[in-house]
Enzyme design. Structure first.
Site, PDB file in Angstrom:
ATOM      1  N   PRO A  17       0.954  -1.247  -0.470  1.00  0.00           N
ATOM      2  CA  PRO A  17      -0.021   0.125  -0.030  1.00  0.00           C
ATOM      3  C   PRO A  17       0.345   1.345  -0.089  1.00  0.00           C
ATOM      4  O   PRO A  17       2.149   1.761   0.735  1.00  0.00           O
ATOM      5  CB  PRO A  17      -0.603  -0.366   1.692  1.00  0.00           C
ATOM      6  CG  PRO A  17      -0.001  -1.406   1.419  1.00  0.00           C
ATOM      7  CD  PRO A  17       1.131  -1.632   0.795  1.00  0.00           C
ATOM      8  N   GLU A  18       0.476   2.204  -1.138  1.00  0.00           N
ATOM      9  CA  GLU A  18       1.055   3.530  -0.576  1.00  0.00           C
ATOM     10  C   GLU A  18       0.277   4.972  -0.060  1.00  0.00           C
ATOM     11  O   GLU A  18      -0.842   3.869  -0.054  1.00  0.00           O
ATOM     12  CB  GLU A  18       1.626   4.107  -2.390  1.00  0.00           C
ATOM     13  CG  GLU A  18       2.460   2.686  -3.285  1.00  0.00           C
ATOM     14  CD  GLU A  18       3.091   3.136  -4.277  1.00  0.00           C
ATOM     15  OE1 GLU A  18       3.685   4.616  -4.801  1.00  0.00           O
ATOM     16  OE2 GLU A  18       3.064   2.200  -4.644  1.00  0.00           O
TER      17      GLU A  18
END
Length: 292
Positions: free
Chosen positions: A2-3
Site C-alpha cells: 500500500p502506498e
DNA sequence: ATCCTATCCTGTAGGC
DNA sequence: TGCCTACAGGATAGGA
C-alpha cells in the site's frame, strides 16, 4: 503494497468505524511482524478506545484514550507490503489466514490486522510522535515545483530512487513513482539533480495529480490490497505504465519497458520519457529562466 | 555522507 | 501435475 492512496483509503474507513467503541479484549497470533509486538501489548488496550485516525505518508496513527482517560499515545500502524485491516459488525466466524491481531469491542464488533508477509508494523508511540525518516507528506502541504527542485538538487541518485525515499517525500511508492514520472515525461534513469526547474515543476504537478486521482479511485489493487469492505481499489485500470511491460504506451504506442533500479522494477516509455536532448534542455532552461 | 544490495516473509505466476 | 525460479505495493541495516 500500500502506498499513500491505499493507506488514505484505509484511514478513511477506520476513522468512520473504529473510534468511540471500547475495547473488550485483544487476541494476538504470537508471530512477530517487522518488529515483535511490545510485551503486554494485549493488556494495554483494556477498557480504552480509539478516538481518531491520522496518516502521515504510509503510516497510520490510531489515537488512543486509555481507560483512565489519558490521551497521550497512539498506535502506529504500517501495512508493509501485505498488511490489511478488516472489520466486522460481529465477531469473525473464522479468522482469515495470517491474522495477527484481533480487537474485540464491547458491542461485539471486531477489528482485525492480517499480514501474510509480516512486513507490517504495530507499535505504541507518543501522540505527537512523527516517525523517523519520514519527510514531507504531499497531501499535507502544497507540493510546489520550487520546493521539489530544491530537494532534487541535493540528490545524486536517480530521480526514481529519490521519489521512493520516504525521508524526502513521504507516501510515494513504486507504482506512483512510475506513474508520476511517465506523466511528467521524465526518464526514471535521470539523476535527480539534473532535472531542470521546468521538469521539477512538471514532476510536482504529476505527483500531486496522480496521488489525488488514485485516492479518488480508492487506490490500486495489484493482488492483495483490499479496503475494509474487502473491495479492491479501482486505480489499477487507469495505470499508464506500472505493470504494463511489453504493452503499448497509451500515449505513443511504443512498448512499455521494465528495468530494475535499486532492486525495484521501473516501468516507463522510452519514447515519452527519453533523456533530454541538448536542444530541449536549452529550451527548458530558457522557459525556467523567463519564469514561464 | 550517500547510494545500493541484501534481507525480512509468504504467495503466486510462469517455464519446463 | 509438480518442481523450480522470479517477483511482489516496503523499510532498513550494512557494505561499498
Amino acid at each position: 503494497m500500500p502506498e499513500l492512496p491505499e493507506v488514505e483509503t484505509v484511514r478513511r474507513h477506520l476513522a468512520r468505524r473504529v473510534p468511540g467503541k471500547r475495547v473488550r479484549s485483544v487476541w494476538t497470533s504470537g508471530h512477530k511482524l517487522r518488529k515483535p509486538l511490545a510485551r503486554g501489548f494485549r493488556g494495554s488496550f483494556a477498557g480504552g478506545r480509539f478516538t481518531g485516525v491520522r496518516r502521515i505518508g504510509k503510516f497510520l496513527f490510531l489515537d488512543w484514550e486509555s481507560a483512565d482517560g489519558r490521551s497521550d499515545r497512539s498506535l502506529l500502524a504500517h501495512l508493509g507490503m501485505t498488511g490489511q485491516f478488516r472489520d466486522a459488525r460481529q465477531a469473525f466466524r473464522e479468522r482469515p489466514l495470517h491474522t495477527h491481531v484481533v480487537w474485540t469491542f464491547e458491542d461485539g464488533s471486531e477489528l482485525l490486522f492480517a499480514d501474510p508477509r509480516r512486513f507490517g508494523l504495530l507499535e505504541w508511540v507518543a501522540r505527537d510522535a512523527r516517525p523517523a525518516n519520514v519527510g514531507a507528506d504531499p497531501t499535507e502541504f502544497a507540493l510546489s515545483g520550487e520546493w521539489l527542485a530544491a530537494e532534487l538538487a541535493k540528490s545524486k541518485a536517480p530521480v526514481k530512487a529519490f521519489l521512493l525515499d520516504q525521508r524526502k517525500l513521504a507516501g510515494v511508492g513504486n507504482i506512483y513513482a512510475c506513474e508520476a514520472l511517465f506523466k511528467a515525461g521524465i526518464s526514471p534513469k535521470r539523476r535527480a539533480r539534473t532535472l531542470s526547474q521546468e521538469e521539477a515543476r512538471r514532476l510536482a504537478e504529476a505527483v500531486d495529480s496522480t496521488l489525488k486521482e488514485a485516492i479518488g479511485n480508492r487506490g490500486t489493487t495489484i493482488s492483495n490490497y483490499r479496503d475494509l469492505d474487502d473491495r479492491p481499489g479501482e486505480y489499477g485500470e487507469r495505470l499508464l505504465v506500472y505493470g504494463r511491460e511489453g504493452e503499448p504506451c497509451r500515449r505513443c504506442g511504443a512498448p512499455i519497458r521494465r528495468i530494475v533500479q535499486s532492486g525495484r522494477s521501473s516501468f516507463f516509455c522510452a519514447t515519452c520519457q527519453r533523456k533530454p536532448t541538448r536542444t530541449r534542455a536549452r529550451r527548458d532552461a530558457r522557459r525556467a529562466g523567463s519564469g514561464v
